[in-house]
Design a protein around this motif. Structure first.
Motif, PDB file in Angstrom:
ATOM      1  N   PRO A   1      33.485   8.641  35.693  1.00 29.55           N
ATOM      2  CA  PRO A   1      32.932   9.446  36.800  1.00 29.55           C
ATOM      3  C   PRO A   1      33.614   9.202  38.143  1.00 29.55           C
ATOM      4  O   PRO A   1      33.665  10.099  38.987  1.00 29.55           O
ATOM      5  CB  PRO A   1      31.462   9.007  36.841  1.00 29.55           C
ATOM      6  CG  PRO A   1      31.166   8.519  35.466  1.00 29.55           C
ATOM      7  CD  PRO A   1      32.439   7.896  34.981  1.00 29.55           C
ATOM      8  N   SER A   2      34.155   8.000  38.351  1.00 30.76           N
ATOM      9  CA  SER A   2      34.811   7.716  39.626  1.00 30.76           C
ATOM     10  C   SER A   2      36.122   8.471  39.773  1.00 30.76           C
ATOM     11  O   SER A   2      36.648   8.619  40.877  1.00 30.76           O
ATOM     12  CB  SER A   2      35.075   6.211  39.763  1.00 30.76           C
ATOM     13  OG  SER A   2      35.982   5.767  38.772  1.00 30.76           O
TER      14      SER A   2
ATOM     15  N   ILE B   1      40.620  14.099  39.208  1.00 30.32           N
ATOM     16  CA  ILE B   1      40.855  14.918  38.019  1.00 30.32           C
ATOM     17  C   ILE B   1      39.774  15.994  37.968  1.00 30.32           C
ATOM     18  O   ILE B   1      38.609  15.718  38.259  1.00 30.32           O
ATOM     19  CB  ILE B   1      40.765  14.080  36.723  1.00 30.32           C
ATOM     20  CG1 ILE B   1      41.779  12.943  36.734  1.00 30.32           C
ATOM     21  CG2 ILE B   1      40.982  14.948  35.484  1.00 30.32           C
ATOM     22  CD1 ILE B   1      41.616  11.971  35.580  1.00 30.32           C
ATOM     23  N   ASP B   2      40.149  17.215  37.614  1.00 29.10           N
ATOM     24  CA  ASP B   2      39.134  18.248  37.457  1.00 29.10           C
ATOM     25  C   ASP B   2      39.642  19.315  36.487  1.00 29.10           C
ATOM     26  O   ASP B   2      40.795  19.299  36.058  1.00 29.10           O
ATOM     27  CB  ASP B   2      38.756  18.880  38.803  1.00 29.10           C
ATOM     28  CG  ASP B   2      37.285  19.282  38.866  1.00 29.10           C
ATOM     29  OD1 ASP B   2      36.709  19.593  37.798  1.00 29.10           O
ATOM     30  OD2 ASP B   2      36.712  19.296  39.965  1.00 29.10           O
ATOM     31  N   ARG B   3      38.748  20.246  36.183  1.00 30.53           N
ATOM     32  CA  ARG B   3      39.029  21.260  35.175  1.00 30.53           C
ATOM     33  C   ARG B   3      40.084  22.268  35.649  1.00 30.53           C
ATOM     34  O   ARG B   3      39.986  22.829  36.731  1.00 30.53           O
ATOM     35  CB  ARG B   3      37.729  21.993  34.813  1.00 30.53           C
ATOM     36  CG  ARG B   3      37.841  23.114  33.772  1.00 30.53           C
ATOM     37  CD  ARG B   3      38.454  22.666  32.469  1.00 30.53           C
ATOM     38  NE  ARG B   3      37.836  21.503  31.889  1.00 30.53           N
ATOM     39  CZ  ARG B   3      36.889  21.547  30.953  1.00 30.53           C
ATOM     40  NH1 ARG B   3      36.425  22.702  30.540  1.00 30.53           N
ATOM     41  NH2 ARG B   3      36.410  20.441  30.457  1.00 30.53           N
TER      42      ARG B   3
ATOM     43  N   PHE C   1      34.954  26.813  33.148  1.00 31.11           N
ATOM     44  CA  PHE C   1      36.203  26.883  33.902  1.00 31.11           C
ATOM     45  C   PHE C   1      36.019  26.499  35.374  1.00 31.11           C
ATOM     46  O   PHE C   1      36.928  26.661  36.173  1.00 31.11           O
ATOM     47  CB  PHE C   1      36.771  28.303  33.812  1.00 31.11           C
ATOM     48  CG  PHE C   1      36.725  28.867  32.428  1.00 31.11           C
ATOM     49  CD1 PHE C   1      37.572  28.385  31.446  1.00 31.11           C
ATOM     50  CD2 PHE C   1      35.808  29.850  32.084  1.00 31.11           C
ATOM     51  CE1 PHE C   1      37.520  28.881  30.156  1.00 31.11           C
ATOM     52  CE2 PHE C   1      35.747  30.353  30.794  1.00 31.11           C
ATOM     53  CZ  PHE C   1      36.604  29.863  29.826  1.00 31.11           C
ATOM     54  N   THR C   2      34.842  26.005  35.708  1.00 33.55           N
ATOM     55  CA  THR C   2      34.495  25.741  37.105  1.00 33.55           C
ATOM     56  C   THR C   2      34.757  24.281  37.480  1.00 33.55           C
ATOM     57  O   THR C   2      34.335  23.383  36.758  1.00 33.55           O
ATOM     58  CB  THR C   2      33.001  26.058  37.338  1.00 33.55           C
ATOM     59  OG1 THR C   2      32.762  27.427  36.997  1.00 33.55           O
ATOM     60  CG2 THR C   2      32.618  25.834  38.790  1.00 33.55           C
ATOM     61  N   PRO C   3      35.430  24.034  38.605  1.00 34.37           N
ATOM     62  CA  PRO C   3      35.602  22.645  39.068  1.00 34.37           C
ATOM     63  C   PRO C   3      34.252  21.984  39.304  1.00 34.37           C
ATOM     64  O   PRO C   3      33.277  22.619  39.708  1.00 34.37           O
ATOM     65  CB  PRO C   3      36.369  22.808  40.388  1.00 34.37           C
ATOM     66  CG  PRO C   3      37.073  24.119  40.257  1.00 34.37           C
ATOM     67  CD  PRO C   3      36.151  24.990  39.462  1.00 34.37           C
ATOM     68  N   ILE C   4      34.201  20.694  39.044  1.00 35.77           N
ATOM     69  CA  ILE C   4      32.930  19.976  39.090  1.00 35.77           C
ATOM     70  C   ILE C   4      32.352  19.878  40.501  1.00 35.77           C
ATOM     71  O   ILE C   4      31.157  19.668  40.680  1.00 35.77           O
ATOM     72  CB  ILE C   4      33.106  18.578  38.450  1.00 35.77           C
ATOM     73  CG1 ILE C   4      31.784  18.077  37.886  1.00 35.77           C
ATOM     74  CG2 ILE C   4      33.705  17.586  39.422  1.00 35.77           C
ATOM     75  CD1 ILE C   4      31.936  16.908  36.938  1.00 35.77           C
TER      76      ILE C   4
ATOM     77  N   GLY D   1      31.690  12.310  28.588  1.00 32.36           N
ATOM     78  CA  GLY D   1      31.606  12.295  30.037  1.00 32.36           C
ATOM     79  C   GLY D   1      31.013  13.561  30.619  1.00 32.36           C
ATOM     80  O   GLY D   1      30.342  14.342  29.931  1.00 32.36           O
ATOM     81  N   LYS D   2      31.288  13.787  31.904  1.00 32.43           N
ATOM     82  CA  LYS D   2      30.670  14.899  32.629  1.00 32.43           C
ATOM     83  C   LYS D   2      31.073  16.266  32.084  1.00 32.43           C
ATOM     84  O   LYS D   2      30.331  17.233  32.247  1.00 32.43           O
ATOM     85  CB  LYS D   2      31.025  14.810  34.108  1.00 32.43           C
ATOM     86  CG  LYS D   2      30.335  13.666  34.848  1.00 32.43           C
ATOM     87  CD  LYS D   2      30.576  13.760  36.344  1.00 32.43           C
ATOM     88  CE  LYS D   2      29.774  12.694  37.092  1.00 32.43           C
ATOM     89  NZ  LYS D   2      29.938  12.806  38.563  1.00 32.43           N
ATOM     90  N   ARG D   3      32.260  16.369  31.475  1.00 34.24           N
ATOM     91  CA  ARG D   3      32.706  17.662  30.973  1.00 34.24           C
ATOM     92  C   ARG D   3      32.520  17.781  29.470  1.00 34.24           C
ATOM     93  O   ARG D   3      33.115  18.652  28.844  1.00 34.24           O
ATOM     94  CB  ARG D   3      34.177  17.878  31.316  1.00 34.24           C
ATOM     95  CG  ARG D   3      34.538  17.976  32.792  1.00 34.24           C
ATOM     96  CD  ARG D   3      33.729  18.957  33.620  1.00 34.24           C
ATOM     97  NE  ARG D   3      33.730  20.314  33.208  1.00 34.24           N
ATOM     98  CZ  ARG D   3      34.091  21.342  33.994  1.00 34.24           C
ATOM     99  NH1 ARG D   3      34.498  21.127  35.222  1.00 34.24           N
ATOM    100  NH2 ARG D   3      34.000  22.569  33.568  1.00 34.24           N
ATOM    101  N   SER D   4      31.682  16.949  28.887  1.00 34.67           N
ATOM    102  CA  SER D   4      31.425  17.083  27.449  1.00 34.67           C
ATOM    103  C   SER D   4      30.675  18.368  27.176  1.00 34.67           C
ATOM    104  O   SER D   4      30.024  18.937  28.053  1.00 34.67           O
ATOM    105  CB  SER D   4      30.627  15.884  26.935  1.00 34.67           C
ATOM    106  OG  SER D   4      29.359  15.828  27.562  1.00 34.67           O
ATOM    107  N   CYS D   5      30.759  18.846  25.940  1.00 31.50           N
ATOM    108  CA  CYS D   5      30.139  20.110  25.561  1.00 31.50           C
ATOM    109  C   CYS D   5      28.621  20.011  25.640  1.00 31.50           C
ATOM    110  O   CYS D   5      28.019  19.180  24.959  1.00 31.50           O
ATOM    111  CB  CYS D   5      30.554  20.476  24.144  1.00 31.50           C
ATOM    112  SG  CYS D   5      29.747  21.970  23.522  1.00 31.50           S
TER     113      CYS D   5
END
Length: 506
Positions: A120-121, A127-129, A147-150, A443-447
């Motif tokens: 997360p740090s 790093i982002d989508r 497709f959206t940045p976090i 992590g935060k972008r998991s399905c």
């Protein structure tokens, strides 16, 4: 005298046209020269960027300027593998690199480096989508959470609204009922295309789950690959357009330079854009009506309305919720059935048949997890460095530059446990603790749909194996049988003797 004047005027007119034509030619040549120069500069930058990472010890697969490794990827896709198989061999560094278009793409190939990428740090800070999928199935729903940045406003609230709609008990009821219905329909079939059955089943389950049963009656205009126009059920049009977009984006030049997939330069691209518009127009109207209360769309629409989120964003989130998991659930279901129906794995079929309650559920889930460990549906984490930073891996410190595509290689992470099908890995407490697998990301972008996707697959696999334990695979000798989001493999089955043998055993 007048003839001479007329002749002079005509000569002047012709001369002016010649001058204009020459100017146009010069302008076009200048533009071409500028384009070539810009292309050369971008290629030079990508070559220098590769050398920059090679000096840090990063191993690169065979790549060519601009073309990258896409020649080898073409061969892999032809054998029903994904591009990630390029990076499964043991390398000297924590990353394996290649070139995609003008971008450097790095794959993390071990647990330690992957954990740093999903930390997360780092995520959303450095790093982002930024995923090529935006140019494939992302054309259907460009504003979707996928497709959206976090750091985007309401990112976490939108994800929470989707998760709120994912009612596990309702998904269990819907998928279990439809699994029973579909198994009734195919009972005793001697020449069954199970891939088509699973595709139809997943569409119907997700359609009812997301939109409600009444929505399944909606039809929309749809053009097939031959350009013929039909009116077909909404979920069929959505799923087939989604799948075609995926396959179209994986043509050679569309992989080399992603935006080409959106250009209407081929008939297939134009047919797909017709379908996209038809689907979006349909939803623009249907979302003005109150959705079914017992549906994902109800929770997402109501939750987003309270936040003041624009309707087109809600539309795109719901579109992605409807389709993003379809191909994944289809491939994981087919892969599991493939392994369970192989003669050497008959013991696992017997455990499913004779098991009961939670014990049976655990066995089915273990069989699915092992299938998608060996054959992951596809890469689910596609990101880009948005700010220069240093990443410490087991092999040293890597200086990562803004614009570098970076992601874990799920295939490489899974391959370290071998190719043998051993579901017991996911049943033994110690083994489960030691396993590092991530078919749905981490992590935060998991399905967000991993739980309902697993539940869907469990219900169909469990029902099918219980009824058809002696099913014979008809295409078992075919080469390159693998199931993933880009695979064209079929699963042809003979169920004609299964029910008879079940009754004999009983």
């Amino acid at each position: 005298m007048s003839e001479k004047v007329c002749f002079a005027k005509c000569s002047c007119f012709i001369s002016e046209r010649r001058v204009c034509a020459m100017i146009v030619i010069y302008v076009l040549l200048a533009l071409a020269a500028l384009a070539i120069a810009a292309f050369a500069v971008k290629m030079a930058r990508s070559i220098l960027a590769r050398r920059y990472y090679e000096k840090q010890g990063v191993s690169f697969v065979t790549t060519y300027p601009f073309i990258g490794s896409e020649v080898d990827v073409t061969d892999l896709i032809g054998r029903n593998k994904t591009r990630d198989y390029l990076y499964t061999e043991e390398k000297k560094s924590d990353f394996v690199g290649s070139i995609r278009g003008f971008d450097i793409q790095l794959y993390a190939i071990n647990k330690e480096t992957t954990e740093k990428l999903i930390n997360p740090s780092n995520f959303g800070v450095t790093i982002d989508r930024d995923t090529p999928a935006l140019y494939s199935f992302g054309q259907l729903s460009p504003a979707a959470l996928t497709f959206t940045p976090i750091q985007t406003k309401f990112f976490h609230e939108r994800k929470a609204n989707i998760l709120k709609g994912f009612d596990i008990e309702r998904m269990d009821r819907v998928s279990r009922r439809l699994a029973e219905e579909y198994c009734d329909r195919i009972s005793g079939d001697a020449n069954l295309d199970m891939k088509q059955v699973v595709a139809d089943w997943t569409r119907e389950v997700m359609g009812e789950f997301v939109w409600g049963r009444a929505a399944m009656d909606a039809v929309v205009p749809y053009k097939d690959e031959a350009g013929r126009e039909f009116r077909v059920p909404f979920m069929r049009a959505l799923n087939e357009t989604f799948t075609r977009l995926r396959f179209y984006s994986n043509r050679f030049w569309n992989r080399v330079y992603f935006p080409i997939a959106t250009w209407p330069v081929t008939r297939e691209a134009r047919y797909l854009q017709f379908n996209i518009k038809a689907l979006q127009d349909h939803l623009a109207v249907s979302l003005t009506e109150e959705p079914a209360r017992d549906s994902v769309s109800w929770d997402v629409m109501k939750g987003n309305e309270e936040l003041g989120i624009p309707m087109h964003v809600t539309r795109d989130d719901l579109l992605t919720v409807s389709i993003a998991g379809l191909d994944t659930v289809q491939s994981m279901t087919l892969a599991t059935l493939w392994y369970l129906l192989l003669p050497e794995n008959s013991g696992w079929k017997q455990e499913i048949r004779t098991g009961a309650g939670e014990d049976r559920e655990e066995v089915v889930e273990a069989c699915i997890n092992e299938a998608i460990r060996i054959d992951p549906p596809g890469s689910v984490i596609n990101n880009k460095v948005i700010k220069d930073f240093d990443l410490q891996g087991p092999g040293g410190t890597y200086h990562l530059r803004k614009g570098t595509r970076i992601m874990p290689n799920i295939h490489a992470l899974h391959a370290v446990y071998g190719a043998e099908y051993r579901p017991e890995r996911f049943l033994e407490t110690r083994s489960k603790k030691d396993l590092y697998v991530m078919p749905f990301g981490k992590g935060k972008r998991s399905c967000p749909g991993r739980t309902i996707g697993m539940l869907m697959a469990k219900n169909l696999v469990g029902e099918f194996i219980a009824r058809n334990p002696d099913t014979v695979i008809l295409n078992i000798e075919d080469e390159h049988i693998r199931f993933n989001n880009l695979s064209r493999s079929k699963l042809m089955l003979d169920l004609s003797h299964s029910e008879e043998k079940v009754h004999e055993v009983a």
